[in-house]
Design an enzyme around this catalytic site. Structure first.
Site, PDB file in Angstrom:
ATOM      1  N   ASP A 110       0.740  -1.052  -0.054  1.00 33.32           N
ATOM      2  CA  ASP A 110       0.015   0.021   0.053  1.00 33.32           C
ATOM      3  C   ASP A 110       0.789   1.236  -0.148  1.00 33.32           C
ATOM      4  O   ASP A 110       1.733   1.334   0.820  1.00 33.32           O
ATOM      5  CB  ASP A 110      -0.664  -0.045   1.383  1.00 33.32           C
ATOM      6  N   GLU A 134       1.807  -0.307  -4.723  1.00 30.24           N
ATOM      7  CA  GLU A 134       0.735   0.707  -5.356  1.00 30.24           C
ATOM      8  C   GLU A 134       1.428   2.162  -5.155  1.00 30.24           C
ATOM      9  O   GLU A 134       1.754   2.612  -4.289  1.00 30.24           O
ATOM     10  CB  GLU A 134      -0.360   0.739  -4.045  1.00 30.24           C
TER      11      GLU A 134
HETATM   12  C1  GLC Z   1      -4.338   3.176  -0.612  1.00 32.99           C
HETATM   13  C2  GLC Z   1      -5.642   2.176  -0.311  1.00 32.99           C
HETATM   14  C3  GLC Z   1      -6.786   2.859  -0.080  1.00 32.99           C
HETATM   15  C4  GLC Z   1      -6.435   3.487   1.466  1.00 32.99           C
HETATM   16  C5  GLC Z   1      -4.948   4.444   1.434  1.00 32.99           C
HETATM   17  C6  GLC Z   1      -4.548   4.688   2.633  1.00 32.99           C
HETATM   18  O1  GLC Z   1      -4.606   4.127  -1.575  1.00 32.99           O
HETATM   19  O2  GLC Z   1      -5.685   1.572  -1.656  1.00 32.99           O
HETATM   20  O3  GLC Z   1      -7.937   2.266  -0.044  1.00 32.99           O
HETATM   21  O4  GLC Z   1      -7.317   4.230   1.651  1.00 32.99           O
HETATM   22  O5  GLC Z   1      -4.069   3.604   0.687  1.00 32.99           O
HETATM   23  O6  GLC Z   1      -4.066   3.295   3.335  1.00 32.99           O
END
Ligand code: GLC
Ligand code: CA
Length: 547
Positions: free
Chosen positions: A208, A268
């Site tokens: 994440d 991500e």
């Molecule tokens: C990422 C996740 C999202 C979350 C954020 C904070 O973007 O995909 O759902 O709210 O991180 O953890």
């Protein structure tokens, strides 16, 4: 064939919304285990290679699991660690890999580490989060913050803590304090989390917001910039993400993961561009760069996105293809024509089949979001009823879309609760769940689900689609997107008609002059037909031919 994480298809499950085994309205691990036939292991399964589970850790749910209170536990609402181990076993028995979500930029404020950290400036956890004194009072008398950083979820990124008499940093909600990755003890603890889950048999990790683990050591204020919607976009984010210290950390993390062959990671990318993404891609480490997830329904726009990514990544970096996830509008809604009448819905489904063909035949690992295989649309939930926390904080300075809309319960059958739950689902069922569900679509060979199954079968059987190079094939008709995939002496030709009228397509010569044979058409064209040089695509037809 290449490695599973290159040729394969990863299916994202949002555990709250997949299948509820005990009637409390919340999906759980046992519910997932009960539905694995849908995914893999049987001739009529979808045939994906891996599942990625959004967080199932103990959490007070300020951000529905992305606020983790115990990195090595399972929240009782989802089951137990033993249930998780059963799930891994059940998946592995059918050849399905398991990827889990690691949320290592921030914990929950309810994590014992943060509770200890905020309780004492001198205790053993004092330096586990990012604490700073206030630099003094403003003219208005308020406490000045350590710098100008903003929270991605609205407002300043600093929250005042009375107990410590200091500010702490939260890139997301105040209930999601950022961990201090510069502290070697934090680093050791979080890498220990990675080891624990490897020991429990997982095959990979989705990291994440991984490019924001490290912030500028001096916490300098970001430079201002003009324009954009909302206060976040009025800064250039040069100091609150993408710091050079990330690279050695990724190397260390990859070395731990590589102790078990065949494991992958996918990071991500948080709020970045292709230029930020490219250097973060590494062997067995993919990056979500978001090239495709906002592209509108247009052959030209997809072509531009593909070309831009090719230019940024070059031939060596392997892309991750995503049309939908739990943060963005569902692809079937984003790409659909306006209107809710039967004709608009049918056209939306025809477009969803074209989009499925694109996702599953393009060069790169494909990520499929649960429900995408039945072209599930966004739920319509008025903003006033939103449960998504940032949606509840939305304002002029902080525009936000309601992510609940993409997180609706999975429609399994026409029965009560759509087969998702015998209780009251935590979010409402889709209004069309009695018609649009796995059972109904499985029985219809022309459904969106059937197209997904065929595409997955074709992808598995074709090294060119799985691992091949990709070249766009120029077309005279601006509504047609076409490309060739090649691996060794095998090749596949893909043509997508974005228009609701017939369109001409020209085909290149096959390898060594061979002709093309139709393997899949989303509009019912006869299979095994030979096509060469020129053909006419039906309205909204996607066609795959091999040589
Ligand atoms: C990422 C996740 C999202 C979350 C954020 C904070 O973007 O995909 O759902 O709210 O991180 O953890
Ligand atoms: Ca449940």
């Amino acid at each position: 064939m290449g490695d599973w994480w290159r040729t394969g298809v990863v299916y994202q499950i949002y555990p709250r919304s997949y299948a509820d085994s005990n009637g409390d309205g919340i999906g759980d691990l046992a519910g997932i285990v009960a539905h694995l036939d849908h995914l893999a292991g049987r001739p009529d399964s979808l045939g994906v290679d891996a599942i990625w589970l959004s967080p199932f850790y103990p959490s007070p749910d300020y951000d529905f699991g992305y606020d983790v209170a115990d990195y090595v536990g399972v929240d009782p609402k989802f089951g137990t660690v033993a249930d998780f181990e059963r799930l891994v076993d059940a998946c592995h028995r059918r050849g399905l890999k398991v990827v889990i979500d690691l949320v290592l930029n921030h914990s929950s404020a309810a994590h014992p580490w943060f509770e200890a950290s905020h309780a004492s400036r001198t205790g053993p956890f004092a330096d586990w989060f990012i604490w700073r004194d206030s630099p003094g009072r403003s003219l208005m008398g308020g406490r000045r913050r350590p710098n100008n950083w903003r929270s991605f979820f609205g407002g300043p990124a600093w929250a005042w803590d009375d107990a410590r008499g200091q500010f702490y940093l939260h890139t997301f909600l105040p209930q999601q304090p950022d961990l201090n990755w510069r502290n070697p003890e934090v680093r050791e603890a979080l890498l220990g989390v990675v080891r624990t889950w490897l020991d429990r048999g997982v095959d990979g990790f989705r990291l994440d917001v991984f490019n924001t683990y490290f912030k500028d050591a001096g916490l300098r204020s970001n430079p201002w910039r003009l324009g954009g919607r909302g206060a976040w976009s009025w800064q250039r984010h040069v100091y609150d993400r993408d710091q050079p210290e990330l690279h050695p950390l990724l190397d260390e993390l990859r070395a731990i993961v590589d102790e078990r062959p065949g494991r992958m990671t996918v990071g991500e990318l948080f709020d970045g561009t292709l230029v930020d993404a490219a250097p973060l891609i590494a062997p067995r480490h993919l990056v979500f760069d978001w090239s495709l997830i906002t592209v509108p329904w247009s052959a030209a726009a997809f072509k531009r996105a593909i070309t831009a990514r090719d230019a940024a990544f070059g031939p060596g970096r392997w892309p991750a293809n995503v049309l939908s996830n739990h943060d963005q509008p569902r692809a079937a809604s984003r790409l659909a024509p306006p209107g809710r009448d039967a004709a608009a819905i049918a056209e939306g489904d025809a477009r969803a089949k074209v989009a499925a063909t694109l996702l599953l035949t393009m060069r790169g690992t494909a990520f499929l979001y649960y429900g995408e295989e039945v072209a599930l649309r966004n739920l319509s939930i008025p903003n006033a009823e939103a449960v998504d926390p940032p949606a509840r904080r939305a304002s002029f300075l902080f525009p936000w879309w309601n992510r609940d809309q993409a997180r609706g319960p999975m429609p399994w059958s026409a029965g009560p609760g759509a087969g998702f739950s015998t209780g009251r689902p935590w979010l409402p069922l889709a209004a069309d769940a009695a018609r649009r569900n796995v059972d109904v679509e499985a029985a219809d060979s022309a459904s969106v689900l059937s197209v997904y199954r065929q595409l997955l079968g074709l992808r598995r059987a074709s090294p060119a689609l799985g691992d091949g190079d990709q070249d766009l094939v120029d077309q005279a008709d601006a509504d047609v997107l076409a490309y060739v995939r090649t691996a060794g002496d095998g090749a596949a030709f893909v043509a997508l008609n974005f228009a609701s009228r017939p369109a001409p397509v020209s085909l290149p010569a096959g390898p060594a002059g061979a002709g093309w044979r139709v393997r899949l058409s989303t509009t019912g064209r006869a299979l095994a037909q030979d096509v060469s040089e020129r053909a006419t695509l039906a309205p909204l037809e996607a066609l795959v031919a091999t040589a």
